[in-house]
Design a protein around this motif. Structure first.
Motif, PDB file in Angstrom:
ATOM      1  N   LYS D 384      71.616 132.904  -7.101  1.00  0.00           N
ATOM      2  CA  LYS D 384      71.013 133.399  -8.371  1.00  0.00           C
ATOM      3  C   LYS D 384      71.320 132.449  -9.535  1.00  0.00           C
ATOM      4  O   LYS D 384      70.787 132.597 -10.628  1.00  0.00           O
ATOM      5  CB  LYS D 384      71.577 134.802  -8.702  1.00  0.00           C
ATOM      6  CG  LYS D 384      70.935 135.925  -7.866  1.00  0.00           C
ATOM      7  CD  LYS D 384      70.609 137.106  -8.796  1.00  0.00           C
ATOM      8  CE  LYS D 384      71.229 138.429  -8.252  1.00  0.00           C
ATOM      9  NZ  LYS D 384      72.697 138.432  -8.270  1.00  0.00           N
ATOM     10  N   SER D 385      72.236 131.473  -9.316  1.00  0.00           N
ATOM     11  CA  SER D 385      72.542 130.536 -10.419  1.00  0.00           C
ATOM     12  C   SER D 385      72.259 129.128  -9.908  1.00  0.00           C
ATOM     13  O   SER D 385      73.067 128.546  -9.176  1.00  0.00           O
ATOM     14  CB  SER D 385      74.017 130.655 -10.810  1.00  0.00           C
ATOM     15  OG  SER D 385      74.297 132.008 -11.155  1.00  0.00           O
ATOM     16  N   LYS D 386      71.110 128.608 -10.293  1.00  0.00           N
ATOM     17  CA  LYS D 386      70.651 127.332  -9.729  1.00  0.00           C
ATOM     18  C   LYS D 386      71.151 126.153 -10.560  1.00  0.00           C
ATOM     19  O   LYS D 386      71.505 126.302 -11.739  1.00  0.00           O
ATOM     20  CB  LYS D 386      69.102 127.324  -9.730  1.00  0.00           C
ATOM     21  CG  LYS D 386      68.493 128.330  -8.719  1.00  0.00           C
ATOM     22  CD  LYS D 386      68.931 128.005  -7.296  1.00  0.00           C
ATOM     23  CE  LYS D 386      68.399 129.060  -6.319  1.00  0.00           C
ATOM     24  NZ  LYS D 386      69.032 128.875  -4.983  1.00  0.00           N
ATOM     25  N   GLY D 387      71.188 124.975  -9.924  1.00  0.00           N
ATOM     26  CA  GLY D 387      71.449 123.716 -10.617  1.00  0.00           C
ATOM     27  C   GLY D 387      72.931 123.527 -10.926  1.00  0.00           C
ATOM     28  O   GLY D 387      73.813 124.099 -10.274  1.00  0.00           O
ATOM     29  N   THR D 388      73.195 122.696 -11.910  1.00  0.00           N
ATOM     30  CA  THR D 388      74.600 122.367 -12.246  1.00  0.00           C
ATOM     31  C   THR D 388      74.955 122.974 -13.609  1.00  0.00           C
ATOM     32  O   THR D 388      74.091 123.413 -14.347  1.00  0.00           O
ATOM     33  CB  THR D 388      74.739 120.824 -12.398  1.00  0.00           C
ATOM     34  OG1 THR D 388      73.938 120.459 -13.554  1.00  0.00           O
ATOM     35  CG2 THR D 388      74.245 120.103 -11.173  1.00  0.00           C
ATOM     36  N   LYS D 389      76.286 122.994 -13.890  1.00  0.00           N
ATOM     37  CA  LYS D 389      76.718 123.469 -15.218  1.00  0.00           C
ATOM     38  C   LYS D 389      77.807 122.520 -15.718  1.00  0.00           C
ATOM     39  O   LYS D 389      78.669 122.124 -14.911  1.00  0.00           O
ATOM     40  CB  LYS D 389      77.282 124.894 -15.140  1.00  0.00           C
ATOM     41  CG  LYS D 389      77.780 125.424 -16.488  1.00  0.00           C
ATOM     42  CD  LYS D 389      76.614 125.723 -17.426  1.00  0.00           C
ATOM     43  CE  LYS D 389      77.054 126.140 -18.824  1.00  0.00           C
ATOM     44  NZ  LYS D 389      77.425 125.026 -19.715  1.00  0.00           N
ATOM     45  N   VAL D 390      77.743 122.171 -17.001  1.00  0.00           N
ATOM     46  CA  VAL D 390      78.790 121.302 -17.563  1.00  0.00           C
ATOM     47  C   VAL D 390      79.884 122.184 -18.159  1.00  0.00           C
ATOM     48  O   VAL D 390      79.596 123.140 -18.904  1.00  0.00           O
ATOM     49  CB  VAL D 390      78.209 120.408 -18.689  1.00  0.00           C
ATOM     50  CG1 VAL D 390      79.301 119.501 -19.225  1.00  0.00           C
ATOM     51  CG2 VAL D 390      77.032 119.598 -18.162  1.00  0.00           C
ATOM     52  N   PHE D 391      81.119 121.916 -17.772  1.00  0.00           N
ATOM     53  CA  PHE D 391      82.254 122.652 -18.352  1.00  0.00           C
ATOM     54  C   PHE D 391      83.098 121.709 -19.205  1.00  0.00           C
ATOM     55  O   PHE D 391      83.273 120.532 -18.855  1.00  0.00           O
ATOM     56  CB  PHE D 391      83.120 123.287 -17.253  1.00  0.00           C
ATOM     57  CG  PHE D 391      82.474 124.498 -16.647  1.00  0.00           C
ATOM     58  CD1 PHE D 391      81.714 124.404 -15.489  1.00  0.00           C
ATOM     59  CD2 PHE D 391      82.563 125.725 -17.294  1.00  0.00           C
ATOM     60  CE1 PHE D 391      81.065 125.513 -14.971  1.00  0.00           C
ATOM     61  CE2 PHE D 391      81.922 126.845 -16.765  1.00  0.00           C
ATOM     62  CZ  PHE D 391      81.169 126.730 -15.610  1.00  0.00           C
TER      63      PHE D 391
END
Lengths: 157, 525, 348, 635
Positions: D384-391
Motif C-alpha cells: 500500500k506504500s509504493k516507491g521510496t521515502k527520504v528520511f
C-alpha cells in the motif's frame, strides 16, 4: 540607541517595492519581507504607509505582522543570535547552549540585550541538522557546539 | 429609489454622486462595501474626499454645483465610444436626439475645466458605468440641493436611460431619502401641489374624489412650499404657521430671515423637545416620540414598515395623530380615529399605491409600494419592461453656474452636509453624551493650502461671512476639501444655515441651493 | 435534494446546505458560538461538533455540507463529552464573574455551561489579563472575556467594511486588537456597534446608562427613526424606559445598525422632554391645559380665516413623524383650514 | 528551445560534458573510448554546497581549490563544481572527485593543497582525509559503494550531488525535461493522471493521500483559472529533505509542476518556501529563470502551445503554514489560519480557484514515474506504500543525513545499517518520526517495515520524514514537553481545542517535569488528547497530542517515575535532579563551595567532607563541573 530607521530614503525604497508588487495578487507578504529587510523591523509608521499605498486595511497588516515570527515590530539588536531548537539540535542538548548565550549576552529569549547589541531567538530548524546543535549570528553559522564553545563565539562580536 | 437596497450588493458598477453614504446612510454604505468586496466597480463624484472615495476605482472631486456638466460629459463619452444601449433607447425612450445633440459640446476636456477634474477620469468613469451590465446610481442631497437640482436629477436619469440601466435588478436611479419617513410624508401629500399618492390638486377628478371621501369642499389652488411660506411670513402675507416635528431655525437656510419670518406670525410648534424654533412659538404642544406610538414609516426603498409602541409618553405628551385629530374636532371636523390602523385604512381607500397594504400583511416584513391589491407582493423594482410613463423622456439640460459663485467679496464656496454622529438639528442625537463627545460642536473644514494662505492653524476660531450673516467656528484643516471649497455640517445652531441662501430656489420644486454658498473667511484678530 | 438522518430523524436538505442548516430546519438545536448566517462559515469555536457515522473525527455542523445517506448524532455521548471539554477549556481562560457581568442571562457560554453541567474549569494555568479598552464612548472591549469566536472581526471586515479590529499575535496569546493596541478611539472604528451585537459573551458590551438584567426586559420590534434606510430594530425595555437597542436579522438591514440607531436612544426617556402644552402669555411660555391650547389655536385659525382667508395660514408637516400623521396634517390643512399651504422638510 | 529535437541535442551535448561523472551513477553510461579523447577534462571535483556544508565553509574550500588549480595551470583539465547536498551531512564539508569517486569528508581549506597535489596531480588518494566508511583495511571504496549510500535507493535525491544545480544543462544531460516533453507530445492529461494513479505514489508531505487521486479531483474541478502549488514549508523540526532537493535538483520540481499543470489544466504555479532556507530559494529562482530563458517555462513551452509559469512565495516563519489551507491563506497575504474543509483546495484553493497542492518530495518523483513508467515505481515499496521515502536521520546517530530507502525497509536497517548506530556506545531508547505530529517508537518495534500504515498503527506517523534517534540520556517526558511546547508556540490560535487544549497539556507536562505532577494528570492528558484530536480544525491540532500519547503508551514507567518517585531516570528534568557529593571521593578541597552561586555547599576546607544543602541547591551543575576529582554526581 535605536538609530533612526524611518529615513526618507528607506521610505523611498519601500515605495518602489510597493509599486513593483502593487498589481500582483497576494502582494502583502513580499512587501512585508522587503520592509523587514529595509527597516530591520515593521513599526507603525511603515505599516501605515503600506496600508495606504497597497490598499490593505491596517488591522489586517498588523494581524499578519504579529502572526509570523520573521516579522518584528521593534528593531532587533545589531547581532541576531539564533540558537536552533529543532528536534535534532534539542536532543543533542541545545537548551543549555541557549541558556548560556542568554546569560552571557543579557538578552532574554525572544528579547534584545539592554545595550541593544544582541537579540536572542530560539529559532526553528534551519535544516543544518548535520551540524547539530547549531547557532547562527546574523549570517555566520557555528555547528557541532558544546556549552564551552559559547563564550568564545559571543566574545567575537 | 427605483430599485431596492438589497440589490446594491449584486451590482457590477455603482455610481455614487452627491451622497456621503457611509456617514448619511451607514448601512447602505456597508452594502456598497460588500459589493466592492465581491468585485463591483465604484465611481464616486463629490466635492469632498469622503470615506468611500478611498474604495473608488474613479474619484471625481468635482467643484460644488457642476454635476450636470459631469453627467453630460459622461454621456458624451458613452456616445463617442458607442457603448450606449441602442435597443433600449429605440424601444423605450423619447427625445434622445435632442439630448444627444446637447451633450455633443460637453467634451471631456471642457467638462474637466468646469468640474476641476482630469478628462481621463471622466472617460474612465463613463466607460465603467457604460460597460457594466448592472450599474446602479445612488445620489442624495448633494445632487438635489442646488438652484438647478431637478435638472441635475434629470441629467442622471439620462445616463440611466441611455445605458438601459432601468427596470432591471441592481440598476436604477436611487435617491437615498435622508429621513426615516420623508418618503411617507411625500406619499401622504404633505406637499402643496399634490394630495396622497402624488394625485395633483389641480386635477378636478382628484379634487372631486377627495371631496367625496372627506365630504368637505377643497381648494384646487396649489399652496406654498416652505421657502415660499417663509418669504410670505416675512412680508406679512402668511399670518400663522403650524410647524410640527421640524426645527427650521437650524435646518432652513438664512436663519436670520427665518427668525424674522417666525417672529411676525402666530406660531404653533408641536415637537418632543423645546427646540430653537419652539422657543419662538406662541403655542407649544408636547408630542410622543417614535417609541411611544404605533404606526408606520416608509423607507427610501418605498417599503412601508411598522413602528410599535414600547413605552408611555412622558407627562401629558400625546401622539401627534391624537393632537391633530383632537384639534380637527375642536375646529368642527368630527371624525374620530381609535388607532393609526383606522387612519391607514382610510389612506388605502384614497391612495392606489397603498391599496393592497394592511397592518397585518406588514407585521413581519414591510411591503414596497405600489401594491394595488391585497394579494400583490409589492414592487421591488420600478419601470420593469417599459418606464412607467410609457417612454423614458430624455431631458437636454445645460450646466448653469449658481449666482453664489465667483463673487468678489465672497470668493470661497461653502458646501453643507451631515456627519456620521449627529442627526439633522441634534434634537435627538444631541441627547447622547457619546455623540457629543465625538461631534459635539460646529467646525469648518478648510484645505491646508487655503489655511496656510490665510495663516489659519488647526483648531483656531475663524470668522465666516456671507451676504446673509456671519458666524465664528473652529477650523479643521483637512485634505478632505478642495482648494477653494469649505464645508460646514448643518447640524449646529448658529452654524451653516446662518450663511446659506434661502432665495435662489430650484424653479420646479423650490429646493434652496444649500450646497453652494459664496462665503469669505477671515482670521480673528 | 439530499436525504440524511439526524438523531434518527429522516431529513431532506438542499444540495450544498450544511448539517447545521438541515438540523435547524427540523427543529434540532445544535449549540454554536462562532456561527452567523451572514458570514462565510469559518469553524473556529468547534462547539457545534456532531458525530458522523463512519467519520474519522467529529465534523463541525456549521461548515460540513450534507451528503446523501449521512447518519448524524447531535447529542451522542462522545459529542457531549467533547463539548464539555471545550467549555472546560474556555472557562479556564475566562473570568467567572457571572454575578456582576452585564451579559448574564443572555450569554451563550453561560447557557451552554448550564446545559452541559460545566460548573467550573478543571484546568489551572495561565490566564489572559488585558487592560479593558474604554476609549470608545459607546461600548467597551474586555479581551479577558473574549472566547475568540472571531465574529466581531468578520462582521467588521466582511459586512461593515471598516476593518477597525483584527486578530493579533498567534496561538494562546492571540487576541482581538486595534493596530498596535492603540485603542478603539484611535482606530478606524465608526462605533456602529455591529460587533457588540454579535458578541456571544460579555467581551463587547454597550456602556449602558442603567444597570439591568436581561430577564427584567422585554423587546419591541420597530423601525429606526433616524435616516431613510429604515433599519429594523428591537427596543430593549425595562419598565418604562428603553435601555438598549438590538438589530434585527431582516430586510433591509440584515442585522446591521449604525452608531445612531444602536446607541443614540437617550432622547426617549430624557428629562427635558416636553410634558405639558405651553401657551405664550405676556411674552413668556407658560404651562397650560390641552383644552386651553386647542382653543387658542382654533380661535387664531378662525380669526385669520375670516380676516385674511385660509391661504394666510401654512402648515409644515414632518418627515420624522408617522405616515398616518402626515396624512392627518395635510387633511387638517386642506379639509379643515381649507388651504393647500402644506409642505414638509423633504428638502433638507 | 522551440522543439523536442532541440531538447534532445542539448541533452547529448550536456551528456558529453558530464560523462566523466557518470561511471558512478548507475544507469546512463557511455563507454569512455572515443568521447574522452575529444575532451581534455581529466577530473571533476564536486564540492557539496548544501546548507550544512556551506555553513562549514565550503565556499572557502572552493576558493582555495580554484587558487591551487590556477597555481598549477590545471583549470582546463580539472573542473570544480558546487553541487547540492550529498545527503551525509555528518561528513560535511564533502568533496567527491570523478571519475574515481573518492569520498573526502570533514575537509577544511588547509587540506586542499594536499588533495590537489597528491591526488589530482600525482594520482594517489590522500587516505587520512577519506570518509571513515570509504576505507576498509586499506581498500578504498568509491562513494557510491560506501555503506551509507549502498543500501539506499535514490529516486528523489537522484541528481543531488551529481549535477551543478545552477546549470540547467547538467539537469537536461540526465534526461531533464524529457518527461515534460513526453507528456506534452505523446500523452493526454487523463493519460498522465492515470499513470500517476497506477504508480501508487502517495503524498510525501505527511498525509499520504494518493497523489493520482488529488490530481484527478483538481483536473475534474470546474474553474476558469487553476493553480498548481508546491508545499516547501517543511516546518517539521529535524526534517531537511525538501531543502536538499531544492538545493540539489530544483529543476525536477519545476518539471514535475509543469507536468502536473498540464494534467490538471493550469497555467500558473506557486512554490511556497519557508524563509529559513535562503540557499534553496536562490537556487530555485535561478532554475526558474534559466528554464524561462530557454523556453521550458512561460509561453508556448517546447513549441507545443502549452503555457505554464512559476512564482516563488516566501513563508515567514509559521509551522502551521505547512497545512495546505493555511499555506493558501499565506500565499494570499493573510494570517496562516487554516480553512474548514470541505471545500478542499482541489475545488476552492488559492483565490478560491481549484488548486493542486503537493509536497516537494512528491513532485521530485514525478519526472521519473513518467519516464520509467508507473510499473517501475509500483514494484518498489510495499503493497500500500509504493516507491521510496527520504528520511532525515538526526539526533543521537552516527551518520546524520538524508536516507532514501524503498518503502518496507525496517527501522533497524535505516538506523543501524545505514545510520551507523548510536554514538558513544549509548543504548538506543526510541526513534521519533512525524515530527510534532508523530510519536516515539521504542526498541522492540525496530523490526517494523517502514510504511504509512505501519507507523500509524504504532501511534506515530510518516510525517515529512524527520527521524530523530534518542538514546538513554533522553527523557521521554521532556521530549513530549518539547513537542507540546513547539505546537503551543506554533498553533495558529483559531480554534478552541488546539489553542487552549495544547497549552493546558503543556502546563501539566511542565508540572510533571517539575515534580509537581499527580497520577490523575496522566488520565487527564489522555482525555484531553481525545478532544483535541477529534475536534480540532486542522492537522496540527488533530495530531498535536500524538507525541504525548505515544510516550505515555510506551514509556508510562518514566511518567510514573517523575510523578511517584519525583525522579527523572534519564537525568534531564532539572527540577528532579539531585547533586550529591560522594563522601569517599571528596578531597575536601572546597573548590565546589567557592563555585556555588547560591553558596549552599557546607564543609571545612581540609577537614570535613563537603555536603550540598538540597533545599537551596538550584541544580545549576557548576559544582559538578568544577570538581577536579569527579566527586559530585547527578542523579
Amino acid at each position: 540607541m535605536a538609530k533612526n530607521i524611518l529615513t526618507e530614503e528607506n521610505f523611498l525604497r519601500l515605495h518602489k517595492t510597493i509599486q513593483l508588487n502593487r498589481g500582483k495578487k497576494g502582494a502583502l507578504m513580499p512587501v512585508l519581507h522587503e520592509a523587514q529587510k529595509i527597516f530591520g523591523c515593521i513599526p507603525l509608521e511603515v505599516q501605515k504607509r503600506i496600508s495606504e499605498e497597497l490598499g490593505v486595511p491596517l488591522s489586517e497588516i498588523y494581524g499578519v505582522v504579529t502572526f509570523y515570527s520573521q516579522f518584528t515590530l521593534e528593531p532587533r539588536g545589531e547581532y541576531v543570535i539564533g540558537v536552533c531548537l529543532g528536534t535534532a539540535c534539542y536532543v543533542k542538548n541545545a537548551q543549555p547552549i541557549l541558556d548560556k548565550v542568554a546569560e552571557l549576552t543579557g538578552a532574554s529569549v525572544g528579547g534584545t540585550s539592554p545595550d541593544g547589541k544582541f537579540s536572542l531567538e530560539a529559532t526553528r530548524c534551519i535544516g543544518a541538522c548535520g551540524l547539530a546543535p547549531v547557532l547562527t549570528v546574523n549570517e555566520d553559522v557555528y555547528g557541532r557546539l558544546v556549552v564551552g564553545d559559547v563564550p568564545g563565539i559571543v566574545a567575537k562580536y | 429609489m427605483t430599485n431596492s437596497i438589497g440589490e446594491i450588493i449584486d451590482a457590477d458598477a455603482i455610481f455614487i454622486t452627491g451622497s456621503n453614504t457611509t456617514e448619511s446612510h451607514p448601512v447602505i454604505g456597508a452594502k456598497v462595501k460588500q459589493a466592492i468586496n465581491r468585485g463591483a466597480k465604484l465611481i464616486v463624484a463629490d466635492p469632498r474626499e469622503i470615506e468611500l472615495a478611498k474604495d473608488a476605482d474613479v474619484f471625481l472631486q468635482i467643484k460644488p454645483g457642476t454635476s450636470i456638466a459631469l453627467s453630460n460629459g459622461m454621456a458624451h463619452v458613452i456616445l463617442e465610444e458607442g457603448i450606449e444601449d441602442k435597443e433600449y433607447i429605440k424601444a423605450n425612450t423619447e427625445e434622445f436626439d435632442k439630448f444627444a445633440k446637447k451633450v455633443k459640446d460637453y467634451t471631456p476636456e471642457k467638462v474637466a475645466e468646469i468640474c476641476g477634474v482630469a478628462a481621463e477620469d471622466i472617460r474612465k468613469a463613463a466607460r465603467i458605468y457604460g460597460e457594466a451590465s448592472k450599474a446602479s446610481i445612488l445620489y442624495c442631497m448633494g445632487i438635489t440641493q442646488h438652484h438647478n437640482g431637478t435638472e441635475t436629477v434629470m441629467s442622471l436619469s439620462n445616463l440611466a436611460l441611455m445605458t438601459g440601466n432601468l427596470g432591471k435588478e441592481s440598476t436604477g436611479l436611487n435617491p437615498l431619502r435622508g429621513q426615516n419617513n420623508v418618503q411617507g410624508a411625500c406619499d401622504m401629500g404633505a406637499l402643496p401641489n399634490v394630495l396622497t399618492g402624488y394625485q395633483s390638486v389641480v386635477n378636478p377628478e382628484v379634487i372631486e374624489k377627495f371631496e367625496k371621501a372627506w365630504n368637505v369642499k377643497l381648494s384646487s389652488k396649489p399652496g406654498l412650499t416652505i421657502p415660499e411660506a417663509m418669504h410670505g411670513a416675512s412680508h406679512g402675507d402668511i399670518k400663522m404657521l403650524y410647524i410640527f416635528g421640524e426645527n427650521p431655525m437650524v435646518s432652513d437656510p438664512d436663519t436670520n430671515h427665518v427668525r424674522k419670518a417666525l417672529s411676525k406670525t402666530f406660531l404653533v410648534v408641536q415637537d418632543i423637545f423645546l427646540t430653537e424654533t419652539a422657543e419662538l412659538a406662541d403655542v407649544v404642544l408636547p408630542a410622543a416620540s417614535f417609541a411611544e406610538k404605533e404606526g408606520t414609516f416608509v423607507n427610501t426603498e418605498r417599503r412601508v414598515q411598522r413602528v410599535r409602541k414600547a413605552v408611555e409618553a412622558p407627562g401629558e405628551a400625546k401622539p401627534d395623530w391624537v393632537i391633530l385629530m383632537e384639534l380637527m374636532n375642536v375646529l368642527g371636523y368630527g371624525k374620530k380615529y381609535h388607532n393609526t390602523e383606522e387612519i391607514f385604512n382610510e389612506i388605502r381607500e384614497v391612495t392606489p399605491q397603498y391599496a393592497g397594504i394592511t397592518y397585518e400583511r406588514i407585521a413581519e416584513v414591510g411591503i414596497q409600494w405600489p401594491c394595488p391589491t391585497e394579494d400583490h407582493p409589492g414592487t421591488k423594482v420600478l419601470h420593469v419592461g417599459k418606464p412607467a410613463r410609457g417612454a423614458g423622456l430624455f431631458k437636454a439640460v445645460d450646466y448653469i453656474p449658481s449666482s453664489e459663485e465667483n463673487k468678489e467679496e465672497y470668493p470661497y464656496i461653502l458646501t453643507t452636509g451631515r456627519n456620521l454622529y449627529q442627526y439633522h438639528t441634534t434634537t435627538m442625537t444631541g441627547k447622547t453624551d457619546g455623540i457629543n463627545e465625538k461631534a459635539g460642536e460646529c467646525y469648518i473644514e478648510i484645505n491646508p493650502s487655503l489655511a496656510e494662505a490665510l495663516n489659519i492653524k488647526e483648531g483656531e476660531i475663524v470668522k465666516v461671512t456671507s451676504p446673509r450673516g456671519e458666524i465664528k467656528t473652529k477650523a479643521r484643516v483637512s485634505e478632505i476639501v478642495g482648494e477653494k471649497v469649505v464645508f460646514i455640517p448643518f447640524h449646529y445652531a448658529e452654524g451653516a444655515n446662518i450663511l446659506t441662501n434661502g432665495e435662489e430656489l430650484d424653479q420646479y420644486v423650490k429646493i434652496p441651493g444649500l450646497k453652494v454658498t459664496g462665503v469669505n473667511i477671515e482670521k480673528l484678530a | 435534494m439530499i436525504t440524511l438522518k439526524i438523531n434518527g430523524l429522516e431529513v431532506e436538505a438542499e444540495e450544498g446546505s450544511t448539517i447545521l442548516e438541515a438540523a435547524t430546519k427540523v427543529g434540532v438545536k445544535i449549540p454554536t458560538f462562532c456561527h452567523d448566517p451572514r458570514l462565510v462559515p469559518h469553524g473556529s469555536c468547534r462547539i457545534c461538533v456532531v458525530e458522523l457515522e463512519g467519520g474519522r473525527n467529529l465534523p463541525t455542523a456549521c461548515t460540513t455540507p450534507v451528503a446523501e445517506g449521512m447518519n448524524i448524532q447531535t447529542e451522542s455521548k462522545e459529542v457531549v463529552e467533547t463539548r464539555r471539554e471545550i467549555l472546560d477549556l474556555i472557562l479556564a481562560n475566562h473570568p467567572l464573574d457571572c454575578l456582576t457581568c452585564e451579559k448574564s442571562g443572555r450569554c451563550t457560554l453561560q447557557d451552554l455551561c448550564f446545559k452541559y453541567d460545566v460548573k467550573e474549569t478543571t484546568h489551572r494555568g495561565a490566564k489572559k489579563c488585558h487592560p479593558i479598552d474604554e476609549s470608545n464612548p459607546f461600548y467597551y472591549s474586555d479581551q479577558n472575556k473574549c472566547i475568540l469566536c472571531g465574529k466581531c472581526v468578520y462582521v467588521c471586515s466582511q459586512l461593515q467594511g471598516t476593518n477597525a479590529i483584527g486578530f493579533a499575535e498567534r496561538g494562546f496569546p492571540t487576541h482581538i486588537a486595534t493596530p498596535f493596541n492603540e485603542g478603539l478611539a484611535h482606530s478606524t472604528c465608526v462605533s456602529c456597534g455591529n460587533c457588540v451585537s454579535v458578541c456571544p459573551v460579555g467581551a463587547l458590551m454597550p456602556k449602558s446608562k442603567e444597570k439591568f438584567r436581561y430577564w427584567e426586559t422585554r423587546t419591541v420590534r420597530t423601525t429606526c427613526s433616524y435616516c431613510g434606510v429604515g433599519c429594523q430594530m428591537d427596543l430593549v425595555v425595562k419598565e418604562n424606559s428603553v435601555v438598549g437597542i438590538d438589530p434585527v436579522m431582516a430586510v433591509p438591514n440584515d442585522g446591521l445598525l449604525c452608531v445612531k440607531g444602536k446607541f443614540a436612544f437617550n432622547f426617549i426617556n430624557h428629562p427635558n422632554r416636553l410634558k405639558k402644552p405651553l401657551v405664550r402669555k405676556e411674552g413668556k411660555l407658560v404651562e397650560a391645559t390641552w383644552e386651553e391650547a386647542y382653543q387658542v389655536i382654533a380661535d387664531q385659525i378662525n380669526e385669520i380665516k375670516t380676516k385674511d382667508g385660509a391661504d394666510a395660514i401654512a402648515g409644515f408637516s414632518s418627515a420624522r413623524a408617522l405616515t398616518e400623521e402626515n396624512y392627518l396634517m395635510q387633511k387638517l390643512m386642506r379639509a379643515v383650514v381649507g388651504t393647500n399651504n402644506v409642505d414638509h422638510c423633504a428638502r433638507l | 528551445m522551440k522543439s523536442i529535437q532541440e531538447l534532445e541535442q542539448a541533452c547529448q551535448r550536456g551528456l558529453e560534458k558530464i560523462n566523466i561523472r557518470l561511471n558512478s551513477v548507475d544507469e546512463k553510461h557511455i563507454d569512455k573510448s572515443d568521447e574522452d579523447k575529444k575532451h581534455k577534462e581529466k577530473n571533476h571535483v564536486m564540492v557539496c554546497g548544501g546548507t550544512g556544508c556551506t555553513s562549514s565553509g565550503c565556499q572557502k574550500i572552493i576558493g582555495k581549490l580554484d587558487e591551487e588549480l590556477k597555481k598549477h595551470q590545471l583549470t582546463e583539465e580539472i573542473k570544480v563544481i558546487k553541487t547540492g547536498c550529498f545527503g551525509l551531512c555528518e561528513a560535511g564539508p564533502i568533496i567527491i572527485t570523478h571519475p574515481d569517486g573518492t569520498f573526502y569528508s570533514r575537509v577544511n581549506p588547509e587540506d586542499i593543497e594536499k588533495i590537489v597535489e597528491n591526488h589530482l596531480i600525482e594520482g594517489n588518494i590522500v587516505k587520512d582525509l577519506l570518509y571513515k566508511g570509504a576505507i576498509k583495511q586499506d581498500e578504498i571504496k568509491p562513494f557510491h559503494e560506501v555503506d551509507f549510500y549502498k543500501k539506499q535507493k535514490r529516486v528523489a535525491l537522484r541528481n543531488c550531488g551529481a549535477i551543478d544545480p545552477e546549470n540547467i544543462y547538467e539537469y537536461i544531460a540526465l534526461d531533464g525535461y524529457k518527461a515534460l516533453a513526453k507528456v506534452l507530445t505523446e500523452m493526454t492529461p487523463e493519460g498522465v493522471i492515470d499513470e500517476m494513479k497506477r504508480s501508487g505514489l502517495r503524498g510525501r508531505g505527511g498525509g499520504g493521500f494518493p497523489a493520482g487521486l488529488k490530481w484527478d479531483f483538481t483536473a475534474k474541478a470546474k474553474g476558469d483559472q487553476k493553480y498548481v502549488a508546491c508545499n516547501a514549508d517543511e516546518g517539521d523540526p529535524g526534517a531537511f529533505m525538501d531543502r536538499s532537493v531544492l538545493e540539489g535538483d530544483p529543476h525536477a520540481v519545476i518539471e514535475a509542476m509543469a507536468i502536473a499543470a498540464y494534467a490538471v489544466g493550469s497555467d500558473m504555479g506557486y512554490v511556497y518556501i519557508r524563509a529559513e532556507y535562503p540557499i534553496a530559494v536562490s537556487r530555485l529562482q535561478i532554475a526558474i529563470d534559466q528554464a524561462r530563458e530557454i523556453g521550458l517555462l512561460g509561453k508556448d513551452i517546447l513549441g507545443t502551445g502549452f503555457n505554464f509559469d512559476l512564482e516563488i512565495r516566501l513563508g515567514a516563519g509559521a509551522f502551521v503554514c505547512g497545512e495546505e489551507t493555511a499555506l493558501i491563506n499565506s500565499i494570499e497575504g493573510k494570517r496562516g489560519m487554516p480553512r474548514p474543509r470541505p471545500p478542499f483546495p482541489a475545488h476552492k484553493g488559492i483565490w478560491n480557484k481549484p488548486t493542486l497542492l503537493n509536497n516537494v518530495e512528491t513532485y521530485a518523483n514525478v519526472p521519473q514515474i513518467i519516464l520509467k513508467g508507473a510499473d517501475w515505481f509500483a514494484n518498489m515499496g510495499t503493497e500500500k506504500s509504493k516507491g521510496t521515502k527520504v528520511f532525515a536521520l538526526g539526533g543521537k546517530i552516527n551518520n546524520t543525513g538524508l536516507v532514501e530507502i524503498a518503502m518496507g525497509t525496517t527501522l533497524k536497517e535505516v538506523i543501524y545499517d545505514i545510520g551507523g548506530g548510536i554514538p558513544n556506545g549509548k543504548k538506543f531508547k526510541a526513534v521519533q518520526t512525524g515530527g510534532p505530529s508523530g510519536g516515539c517508537i521504542p526498541a522492540n518495534y525496530l523490526e517494523t517495515p517502514i510504511d504509512y500504515d505501519n507507523l500509524i498503527s504504532l501511534g506515530s506517523m510518516m510525517g515529512s520524514g524527520g527521524m530523530i534517534v534518542m538514546d538513554e540520556d533522553n527523557c521521554m517526558v521532556d521530549i513530549a514537553r518539547f513537542f507540546l511546547d513547539f505546537t503551543v508556540e506554533e498553533s495558529c490560535g483559531k480554534c478552541t481545542p488546539c489553542r487552549e487544549g495544547t497549552k493546558r497539556m503543556l502546563e501539566i507536562l511542565e508540572r510533571i517535569a517539575d515534580g509537581e505532577g499527580e497520577l490523575s494528570d496522566l488520565d487527564k492528558l489522555q482525555s484531553m488528547a481525545k478532544t483535541i484530536k477529534s475536534a480540532s480544525l486542522c492537522g496540527l491540532g488533530q495530531t498535536a497530542p500524538n507525541p504525548v500519547l505515544s510516550t505515555l503508551h510506551y514509556f508510562r514507567h518514566e511518567y510514573e517515575a517523575h510523578v511517584k518517585d519525583k525522579k527523572c531516570p534519564a537525568g534531564v528534568c532539572q527540577a528532579l535532579l539531585q547533586y550529591m557529593v560522594i563522601p569517599e571521593l571528596c578531597k575536601k578541597c572546597g573548590i565546589c563551595a567557592k563555585k556555588c552561586p547560591t553558596s549552599c555547599i557546607d564543609g571545612v576546607k581540609g577537614k570535613e567532607v563537603y555536603v550540598i544543602r538540597q533545599e537551596d541547591c538550584v541544580k545549576c551543575g557548576a559544582c559538578m563541573a568544577a570538581c577536579p576529582f569527579k566527586a559530585i554526581k547527578k542523579g
